[in-house]
Scaffold this motif. Structure first.
Motif, PDB file in Angstrom:
ATOM      1  N   LEU A 227       0.823  -1.219   0.000  1.00  9.95           N
ATOM      2  CA  LEU A 227       0.000   0.000   0.000  1.00  9.95           C
ATOM      3  C   LEU A 227       0.860   1.273   0.000  1.00  9.95           C
ATOM      4  O   LEU A 227       0.635   2.152  -0.840  1.00  9.95           O
ATOM      5  CB  LEU A 227      -0.984  -0.024   1.176  1.00  9.95           C
ATOM      6  CG  LEU A 227      -1.993   1.126   1.194  1.00  9.95           C
ATOM      7  CD1 LEU A 227      -2.821   1.142  -0.089  1.00  9.95           C
ATOM      8  CD2 LEU A 227      -2.895   1.013   2.412  1.00  9.95           C
ATOM      9  N   PRO A 228       1.875   1.413   0.872  1.00  8.22           N
ATOM     10  CA  PRO A 228       2.709   2.620   0.823  1.00  8.22           C
ATOM     11  C   PRO A 228       3.453   2.778  -0.511  1.00  8.22           C
ATOM     12  O   PRO A 228       3.584   3.873  -1.042  1.00  8.22           O
ATOM     13  CB  PRO A 228       3.693   2.445   1.982  1.00  8.22           C
ATOM     14  CG  PRO A 228       3.023   1.505   2.915  1.00  8.22           C
ATOM     15  CD  PRO A 228       2.176   0.601   2.060  1.00  8.22           C
ATOM     16  N   ILE A 229       3.939   1.659  -1.069  1.00  6.24           N
ATOM     17  CA  ILE A 229       4.637   1.724  -2.371  1.00  6.24           C
ATOM     18  C   ILE A 229       3.660   2.141  -3.463  1.00  6.24           C
ATOM     19  O   ILE A 229       3.984   2.964  -4.322  1.00  6.24           O
ATOM     20  CB  ILE A 229       5.306   0.365  -2.696  1.00  6.24           C
ATOM     21  CG1 ILE A 229       6.482   0.138  -1.752  1.00  6.24           C
ATOM     22  CG2 ILE A 229       5.745   0.319  -4.146  1.00  6.24           C
ATOM     23  CD1 ILE A 229       7.110  -1.243  -1.868  1.00  6.24           C
ATOM     24  N   LEU A 230       2.461   1.617  -3.423  1.00  4.16           N
ATOM     25  CA  LEU A 230       1.446   1.980  -4.410  1.00  4.16           C
ATOM     26  C   LEU A 230       1.108   3.460  -4.318  1.00  4.16           C
ATOM     27  O   LEU A 230       1.045   4.159  -5.328  1.00  4.16           O
ATOM     28  CB  LEU A 230       0.194   1.115  -4.215  1.00  4.16           C
ATOM     29  CG  LEU A 230      -0.941   1.320  -5.217  1.00  4.16           C
ATOM     30  CD1 LEU A 230      -0.473   1.020  -6.621  1.00  4.16           C
ATOM     31  CD2 LEU A 230      -2.131   0.459  -4.862  1.00  4.16           C
ATOM     32  N   ILE A 231       0.925   3.969  -3.110  1.00  2.81           N
ATOM     33  CA  ILE A 231       0.616   5.388  -2.908  1.00  2.81           C
ATOM     34  C   ILE A 231       1.780   6.258  -3.388  1.00  2.81           C
ATOM     35  O   ILE A 231       1.591   7.241  -4.111  1.00  2.81           O
ATOM     36  CB  ILE A 231       0.272   5.672  -1.426  1.00  2.81           C
ATOM     37  CG1 ILE A 231      -1.064   5.015  -1.069  1.00  2.81           C
ATOM     38  CG2 ILE A 231       0.230   7.168  -1.160  1.00  2.81           C
ATOM     39  CD1 ILE A 231      -1.401   5.036   0.408  1.00  2.81           C
TER      40      ILE A 231
ATOM     41  N   GLY B  20       1.843  11.187 -10.665  1.00  4.65           N
ATOM     42  CA  GLY B  20       1.159  12.472 -10.790  1.00  4.65           C
ATOM     43  C   GLY B  20       2.151  13.621 -10.958  1.00  4.65           C
ATOM     44  O   GLY B  20       1.954  14.520 -11.775  1.00  4.65           O
ATOM     45  N   TYR B  21       3.229  13.597 -10.199  1.00  3.92           N
ATOM     46  CA  TYR B  21       4.276  14.626 -10.304  1.00  3.92           C
ATOM     47  C   TYR B  21       4.907  14.600 -11.697  1.00  3.92           C
ATOM     48  O   TYR B  21       5.105  15.638 -12.324  1.00  3.92           O
ATOM     49  CB  TYR B  21       5.340  14.399  -9.225  1.00  3.92           C
ATOM     50  CG  TYR B  21       6.516  15.310  -9.354  1.00  3.92           C
ATOM     51  CD1 TYR B  21       6.441  16.645  -8.942  1.00  3.92           C
ATOM     52  CD2 TYR B  21       7.717  14.860  -9.893  1.00  3.92           C
ATOM     53  CE1 TYR B  21       7.523  17.496  -9.077  1.00  3.92           C
ATOM     54  CE2 TYR B  21       8.801  15.706 -10.030  1.00  3.92           C
ATOM     55  CZ  TYR B  21       8.701  17.020  -9.621  1.00  3.92           C
ATOM     56  OH  TYR B  21       9.775  17.860  -9.757  1.00  3.92           O
TER      57      TYR B  21
ATOM     58  N   GLU C 291       5.049  17.461 -14.541  1.00  2.00           N
ATOM     59  CA  GLU C 291       6.311  17.947 -15.099  1.00  2.00           C
ATOM     60  C   GLU C 291       6.347  17.781 -16.612  1.00  2.00           C
ATOM     61  O   GLU C 291       6.794  18.669 -17.339  1.00  2.00           O
ATOM     62  CB  GLU C 291       7.507  17.237 -14.444  1.00  2.00           C
ATOM     63  CG  GLU C 291       7.761  17.667 -13.026  1.00  2.00           C
ATOM     64  CD  GLU C 291       8.031  19.167 -12.893  1.00  2.00           C
ATOM     65  OE1 GLU C 291       8.899  19.676 -13.611  1.00  2.00           O
ATOM     66  OE2 GLU C 291       7.347  19.810 -12.077  1.00  2.00           O
ATOM     67  N   ILE C 292       5.886  16.650 -17.105  1.00  2.00           N
ATOM     68  CA  ILE C 292       5.847  16.410 -18.547  1.00  2.00           C
ATOM     69  C   ILE C 292       4.929  17.422 -19.218  1.00  2.00           C
ATOM     70  O   ILE C 292       5.256  17.980 -20.269  1.00  2.00           O
ATOM     71  CB  ILE C 292       5.417  14.957 -18.854  1.00  2.00           C
ATOM     72  CG1 ILE C 292       6.540  13.999 -18.433  1.00  2.00           C
ATOM     73  CG2 ILE C 292       5.057  14.777 -20.320  1.00  2.00           C
ATOM     74  CD1 ILE C 292       6.151  12.537 -18.455  1.00  2.00           C
ATOM     75  N   THR C 293       3.789  17.686 -18.611  1.00  2.00           N
ATOM     76  CA  THR C 293       2.859  18.682 -19.143  1.00  2.00           C
ATOM     77  C   THR C 293       3.523  20.060 -19.174  1.00  2.00           C
ATOM     78  O   THR C 293       3.393  20.799 -20.147  1.00  2.00           O
ATOM     79  CB  THR C 293       1.571  18.721 -18.307  1.00  2.00           C
ATOM     80  OG1 THR C 293       0.992  17.418 -18.297  1.00  2.00           O
ATOM     81  CG2 THR C 293       0.575  19.725 -18.853  1.00  2.00           C
TER      82      THR C 293
END
Length: 166
Positions: free
Chosen positions: A22-26, A33-34, A38-40
Motif C-alpha cells: 500500500l505505501p509503495i502503491l501510494i 502524478g508529479y 512535469e511532462i505537461t
C-alpha cells in the motif's frame, strides 16, 4: 536444558512484504502524478518555444506593414553608416534595400567635424562596382524610418534620378 524454539526466532526474522504494498502503491501514484505534471509543463514550454521560433522564422508582418512603398527609407546601421533606399524585402533575420544612396563626406577632423562637402552618392559607382542591392542582417540595424518626399535627401535623390535618366 531448555533450548529456545527455532519457530519463535524465525517468526521475528520474517519480513512482511505485504505491509509495504500500500505505501509503495501510494508513493508510485504520487510520483506518477508529479511526472505527469512535469511532462505537461515541459510540453507547454516546448510549445511556447516552437511558437516563438515560428514567429521569428516568419517575416515580421507588422514590421513590413510599416514600410511606405511609395517613399525611400533611411536605414541606420549600428556602425553609424546610413543608407537611403527602398526596403524591398524583410524576413526574420534580414532586410533587403535597393536603389541605394549614402552620404559621402570630405575628411573627418579629429574633433569629429566634417571638413569639405557632404555629397549624396549612388551605390554602384564605387571601385568594386557593387550591385545596387544590399541584404542587411537585422541585428546590424539600429533603426529605419520612412522618409518624406519633401526632405532634403529625398529631393537630392529625385534630382539625381532626373539628371541620370537613361
Amino acid at each position: 536444558m531448555d533450548q529456545p524454539s527455532s519457530n519463535s526466532s524465525t517468526k521475528s526474522k520474517k519480513f512482511n512484504f505485504q505491509s509495504l504494498i500500500l505505501p509503495i502503491l501510494i508513493a508510485s501514484l504520487v510520483l506518477a502524478g508529479y511526472l505527469v505534471k512535469e511532462i505537461t509543463s515541459v510540453k507547454s514550454l516546448a510549445n511556447d518555444l516552437d511558437s516563438r521560433v515560428t514567429k521569428l522564422e516568419q517575416p515580421n508582418k507588422y514590421f513590413a506593414a510599416q514600410i511606405d512603398k511609395n517613399e525611400f527609407q533611411a536605414v541606420f546601421l549600428n556602425n553609424n553608416q546610413v543608407y537611403f533606399g527602398k526596403i524591398t524585402h524583410v524576413d526574420a533575420s534580414t532586410l533587403t534595400l535597393e536603389d541605394i544612396y549614402y552620404l559621402k563626406s570630405g575628411n573627418i577632423n579629429p574633433d569629429g567635424t566634417i571638413a569639405g562637402q557632404i555629397a549624396l552618392t549612388k551605390l554602384g559607382k564605387e571601385l568594386h562596382s557593387p550591385e545596387d542591392k544590399m541584404v542587411i542582417e537585422r541585428k546590424n540595424i539600429t533603426l529605419w524610418e520612412n522618409m518624406k518626399s519633401d526632405g532634403q535627401v529625398a529631393k537630392a535623390i529625385a534630382d539625381y534620378e532626373k539628371s541620370h535618366k537613361k
